[in-house]
Enzyme design. Sequence first.
Site, mmCIF file in Angstrom:
data_model
loop_
_atom_site.group_PDB
_atom_site.id
_atom_site.type_symbol
_atom_site.label_atom_id
_atom_site.label_comp_id
_atom_site.label_asym_id
_atom_site.label_seq_id
_atom_site.Cartn_x
_atom_site.Cartn_y
_atom_site.Cartn_z
ATOM 1 C CG MET A 2 68.576 50.939 37.208
ATOM 2 S SD MET A 2 66.883 51.195 36.768
ATOM 3 C CE MET A 2 66.628 49.747 35.895
ATOM 4 N N PRO A 3 67.334 51.253 40.616
ATOM 5 C CG PRO A 3 65.311 50.546 41.591
ATOM 6 C CD PRO A 3 66.707 50.075 41.236
ATOM 7 C CG HIS A 4 66.559 58.056 42.741
ATOM 8 N ND1 HIS A 4 67.140 58.025 43.997
ATOM 9 C CD2 HIS A 4 65.938 59.252 42.630
ATOM 10 C CE1 HIS A 4 66.885 59.172 44.605
ATOM 11 N NE2 HIS A 4 66.155 59.927 43.804
ATOM 12 C CB SER A 11 71.651 48.800 41.857
ATOM 13 O OG SER A 11 70.511 47.986 42.105
ATOM 14 C CB SER A 20 69.462 55.789 45.474
ATOM 15 O OG SER A 20 68.946 56.093 44.194
#
Length: 75
Positions: free
Chosen positions: A1-3, A38, A40
């Site tokens: 997270m976050p994406h 974390s 993406s």
Amino acid sequence: MPHVIVKIWPGKSEEQKQALAAAINQNLTEMLGYRDASVSIAIEEIDSADWREKVYLPDIENRPEQLYKKPGYSM
């Protein structure tokens, strides 16, 4: 997270997309304190003929409460 998903019209170079992803990643890690591992980031190319149906209506018009930058307005 976050994406993060960025939706754009086709035609940007791979180098431009890589630079955009790097800038988004840098901001997420520096401004919000996320670890690089974390994060993406995806970039979806949406043809201009499909923009209204695939992006504008579902993501902009139908979710105004989620917009932090609205089209047509400067920040």
